[in-house]
Design a protein around this motif. Structure first.
Motif, PDB file in Angstrom:
ATOM      1  N   ARG A 145     -33.316  -8.097 -75.577  1.00  0.00           N
ATOM      2  CA  ARG A 145     -33.443  -7.062 -76.611  1.00  0.00           C
ATOM      3  C   ARG A 145     -32.094  -6.902 -77.291  1.00  0.00           C
ATOM      4  O   ARG A 145     -31.045  -7.120 -76.674  1.00  0.00           O
ATOM      5  CB  ARG A 145     -33.784  -5.697 -75.996  1.00  0.00           C
ATOM      6  CG  ARG A 145     -35.103  -5.612 -75.278  1.00  0.00           C
ATOM      7  CD  ARG A 145     -35.229  -4.248 -74.601  1.00  0.00           C
ATOM      8  NE  ARG A 145     -36.500  -4.126 -73.917  1.00  0.00           N
ATOM      9  CZ  ARG A 145     -37.621  -3.678 -74.498  1.00  0.00           C
ATOM     10  NH1 ARG A 145     -37.595  -3.277 -75.757  1.00  0.00           N
ATOM     11  NH2 ARG A 145     -38.745  -3.624 -73.831  1.00  0.00           N
ATOM     12  N   ASP A 162     -31.925  -7.311 -85.094  1.00  0.00           N
ATOM     13  CA  ASP A 162     -32.849  -6.761 -84.105  1.00  0.00           C
ATOM     14  C   ASP A 162     -34.276  -7.184 -84.430  1.00  0.00           C
ATOM     15  O   ASP A 162     -34.847  -6.748 -85.426  1.00  0.00           O
ATOM     16  CB  ASP A 162     -32.732  -5.226 -84.100  1.00  0.00           C
ATOM     17  CG  ASP A 162     -33.575  -4.585 -83.001  1.00  0.00           C
ATOM     18  OD1 ASP A 162     -34.371  -5.302 -82.351  1.00  0.00           O
ATOM     19  OD2 ASP A 162     -33.427  -3.365 -82.787  1.00  0.00           O
ATOM     20  N   PRO A 165     -38.145  -7.084 -78.565  1.00  0.00           N
ATOM     21  CA  PRO A 165     -38.079  -7.901 -77.353  1.00  0.00           C
ATOM     22  C   PRO A 165     -38.521  -9.339 -77.625  1.00  0.00           C
ATOM     23  O   PRO A 165     -39.415  -9.572 -78.431  1.00  0.00           O
ATOM     24  CB  PRO A 165     -39.031  -7.207 -76.368  1.00  0.00           C
ATOM     25  CG  PRO A 165     -39.873  -6.301 -77.191  1.00  0.00           C
ATOM     26  CD  PRO A 165     -39.123  -5.985 -78.452  1.00  0.00           C
ATOM     27  N   ASP A 278     -35.336  -7.972 -68.739  1.00  0.00           N
ATOM     28  CA  ASP A 278     -35.415  -6.557 -69.090  1.00  0.00           C
ATOM     29  C   ASP A 278     -35.532  -5.714 -67.815  1.00  0.00           C
ATOM     30  O   ASP A 278     -34.854  -4.692 -67.663  1.00  0.00           O
ATOM     31  CB  ASP A 278     -36.614  -6.326 -70.013  1.00  0.00           C
ATOM     32  CG  ASP A 278     -36.507  -5.014 -70.765  1.00  0.00           C
ATOM     33  OD1 ASP A 278     -35.371  -4.595 -71.087  1.00  0.00           O
ATOM     34  OD2 ASP A 278     -37.549  -4.393 -71.022  1.00  0.00           O
TER      35      ASP A 278
END
Ligand code: TXA
Ligand code: MG
Length: 317
Positions: A145, A162, A165, A278
């Motif tokens: 991320r 960005d 994910p 994550d």
């Protein structure tokens, strides 16, 4: 900035020697112009990466490969045809336009075309090949991320795109298909079974090459800050310590664990891979004294997950 709208500005930063973190389908990459030795040097600095660890060069399109390196061996071409864009990195001869710092002095170069539209748009807009390792400090958890990139590298990066994910969650599979039989140098998001189906038998030799050609294959790598060991849920010592558990599909009985992450309640390995780093980032943030990680079934991408867990554990033993 959002990956969708930030591409033009980020491409300009790449062209002027800057560093851009960007999403791929595997993990976030820390990109620089691969034709610019000074820009590539900034990657090693930002990551505190040893200069013996070569970078992967990323292209926008498979058609860019012959333009950059000329003809490639038939088995390499077959893998390009079958799996690009996608999570497969191939070893080719380093062309003269790529400065040796990118390949850590090797006369070979690792190259791939990521299967992520914003990444390909970025590379195409920059108009240069983009050298990009995973956008984490050397040896630490890979970023899946944009938040992981900012937390790990922060001010060392000029732009972070960005894209949310990443889809695969673990790095590309690295294959050297220049010889008689293809050799897997790093297990990754493209399962060995898929390679075998496409090109027949392969050798799997992560880390066995004798020279440090694929340090993603160093015994100790991909590590959280918290000590990690591979073990079963029953193995929690009853000493009252604050421990975290990384489960594959079943949540262990509460009580023994201060924090628990479940990778895939359905037992789906692709989903487990997508969540692996994550989940480890979250356990790392949970201030536990130890993380116990349960191994996953060892087929398909599960093999690459177990490989990551073993290397994370090796850092602490
Ligand atoms: O999925 C990925 O591959 C991600 C995204 C950003 O594309 N990148 C990535 O890069 O994982 P990095 O730097 O974390 O891992 C690159 C690996 C290292 O283990 C390096 O040693 C190996 O690729 N490598 C690079 N050039 C090589 C070469 N010429 N021969 C063998 N291995 C090489
Ligand atoms: Mg890496």
């Amino acid at each position: 900035m959002p990956a969708a709208s930030g591409v033009a500005e980020a491409a300009a930063v790449l062209r002027t020697g800057g560093l851009v973190a960007f999403p791929t389908e595997t993990v976030y990459g820390l990109g620089a112009n691969a034709l610019d030795a000074r820009a590539a040097a900034r990657i090693f600095e930002a990551k505190a990466r040893p200069n013996f660890d070569p970078l992967i060069t990323h292209l926008a399109d498979a058609a860019d490969l012959p333009r950059l390196v000329g003809a490639v061996p038939p088995a390499v071409a077959a893998l390009v045809e079958r799996f690009w864009p996608g999570p497969l990195t191939l070893i080719v001869d380093r062309p003269a336009v790529i400065p040796p710092i990118v390949t850590s002095g090797l006369d070979t170069m690792a190259v791939r075309v990521p299967d992520e539209p914003s990444a390909r748009a970025l590379i195409a807009a920059a108009g240069v090949p983009v050298a990009a390792p995973s956008a984490n400090r050397f040896g630490q958890l890979s970023p899946t991320r944009a938040e992981h990139v900012v937390a790990g590298l922060g001010g060392a990066v000029d732009v972070v795109l960005d894209g949310g994910p990443t889809r695969c969650g673990i790095e590309s599979t690295i294959v050297d298909a220049r010889g008689v039989r293809p050799v897997v140098l790093r297990l990754g998001a493209l399962p060995v079974e898929a390679l075998v189906e496409a090109v027949g038998p392969v050798d799997v030799r992560p880390g066995s090459s004798g020279q440090p050609v694929a340090p993603g294959t160093l015994a100790a790598h991909y590590a959280p800050r918290t000590p990690l060991r591979v073990g079963a849920a029953e193995s929690a010592p009853g000493d009252g310590g604050r421990r975290g558990f990384l489960a594959f599909r079943e949540r262990p009985a509460a009580g023994a664990w201060a924090a628990v992450e479940v990778l895939s309640p359905e037992g789906d390995l692709t989903e487990a891979a997508a969540r692996l780093f994550d989940a480890l980032h979250r356990l790392d943030a949970a201030r536990v004294t130890e993380i116990v990680a349960e191994p996953v079934p060892d087929g398909g991408v599960g093999r690459a997950i177990n490989d990551r867990l073993r290397r994370a554990a090796a850092t602490w033993h």
